[in-house]
Design a protein around this motif. Sequence first.
Motif, mmCIF file in Angstrom:
data_model
loop_
_atom_site.group_PDB
_atom_site.id
_atom_site.type_symbol
_atom_site.label_atom_id
_atom_site.label_comp_id
_atom_site.label_asym_id
_atom_site.label_seq_id
_atom_site.Cartn_x
_atom_site.Cartn_y
_atom_site.Cartn_z
ATOM 1 N N GLY A 21 0.810 -1.209 0.000
ATOM 2 C CA GLY A 21 0.000 0.000 0.000
ATOM 3 C C GLY A 21 0.847 1.263 0.000
ATOM 4 N N VAL A 22 1.937 1.243 0.771
ATOM 5 C CA VAL A 22 2.837 2.403 0.790
ATOM 6 C C VAL A 22 3.496 2.578 -0.569
ATOM 7 C CG1 VAL A 22 4.977 3.309 1.784
ATOM 8 C CG2 VAL A 22 3.238 2.314 3.277
ATOM 9 N N PHE A 35 -10.399 8.676 -2.223
ATOM 10 C CA PHE A 35 -11.640 7.903 -2.133
ATOM 11 C C PHE A 35 -11.387 6.564 -1.444
ATOM 12 C CE2 PHE A 35 -14.572 4.722 -3.915
ATOM 13 C CZ PHE A 35 -15.760 5.241 -3.402
ATOM 14 N N LEU A 36 -10.296 5.880 -1.826
ATOM 15 C CA LEU A 36 -9.964 4.606 -1.178
ATOM 16 C C LEU A 36 -9.612 4.807 0.290
ATOM 17 C CD1 LEU A 36 -7.846 2.764 -3.891
ATOM 18 C CD2 LEU A 36 -10.116 2.175 -3.083
ATOM 19 N N VAL A 37 -8.878 5.865 0.566
ATOM 20 C CA VAL A 37 -8.499 6.152 1.947
ATOM 21 C C VAL A 37 -9.745 6.492 2.765
ATOM 22 C CG1 VAL A 37 -7.223 7.769 3.410
ATOM 23 C CG2 VAL A 37 -6.154 6.849 1.361
ATOM 24 N N GLN A 38 -10.681 7.198 2.167
ATOM 25 C CA GLN A 38 -11.908 7.535 2.874
ATOM 26 C C GLN A 38 -12.754 6.293 3.138
ATOM 27 O OE1 GLN A 38 -14.020 10.784 1.194
ATOM 28 N NE2 GLN A 38 -15.480 10.883 2.867
ATOM 29 N N LEU A 39 -12.719 5.323 2.231
ATOM 30 C CA LEU A 39 -13.419 4.063 2.496
ATOM 31 C C LEU A 39 -12.801 3.337 3.682
ATOM 32 C CD1 LEU A 39 -14.065 2.525 -1.027
ATOM 33 C CD2 LEU A 39 -15.747 3.431 0.572
ATOM 34 N N GLY A 91 -1.720 0.395 4.521
ATOM 35 C CA GLY A 91 -0.485 1.025 4.056
ATOM 36 C C GLY A 91 -0.753 2.263 3.223
ATOM 37 N N LEU A 92 -1.751 2.192 2.373
ATOM 38 C CA LEU A 92 -2.113 3.330 1.529
ATOM 39 C C LEU A 92 -2.578 4.521 2.367
ATOM 40 C CD1 LEU A 92 -2.521 4.008 -1.550
ATOM 41 C CD2 LEU A 92 -4.892 3.346 -1.204
ATOM 42 N N ALA A 93 -3.440 4.260 3.333
ATOM 43 C CA ALA A 93 -3.932 5.328 4.197
ATOM 44 C C ALA A 93 -2.818 5.871 5.086
ATOM 45 C CB ALA A 93 -5.088 4.819 5.052
#
Length: 171
Positions: A21-22, A35-39, A91-93
């Motif tokens: 994700g990072v 949008f993905l992080v908000q989900l 990881g993305l968030a």
Amino acid sequence: MVRSLSFLQLFVILAVGYIGGVLLYRGIPDADFSFLVQLYDSRAAQNSSTSLLIQLASFLSFYVVAMILSLSKRTSWFVMLVGALKAVLFGLASAHILAGGVNMLAYSGWWFPFKLLGTFLVIVFCWTLSPPFFTRKTVKRSNNSKLPLMIVGVGLVLFFADKAAYNLLGG
């Protein structure tokens, strides 16, 4: 040995998903992942105006999707993918929060520990629904539904503890 190997595999799924994700966030700098992080968590997208009901639905959606996938033999292979997806979103968030310049005390004291435990709980939940081939029972018995329900209960307690810590640290 079999139990420790399984938990080692769960930690590997968590670590590889987090790093993935990072790297996804760093590898595509022009992409808008908000949008993905908000989900995953609306507070990570700097949007704390989302209602508690929507945050709870987002939290429970991983458990529900994993449970639905585990009902059929054809889709039970994808159950662990739900846990891996949660680790990638973690990881993305996390990269999104750090790139946004969040206070490190809030990140290290509130966000990272709670999300790490929550993500690991989802991975363990997925593992209890669809265990690896070498830990499955050879004799046909009914599935024990107490452990997955207990994991969801612990996850809900963690969810509300996360909300309390967020409010305590001035979020």
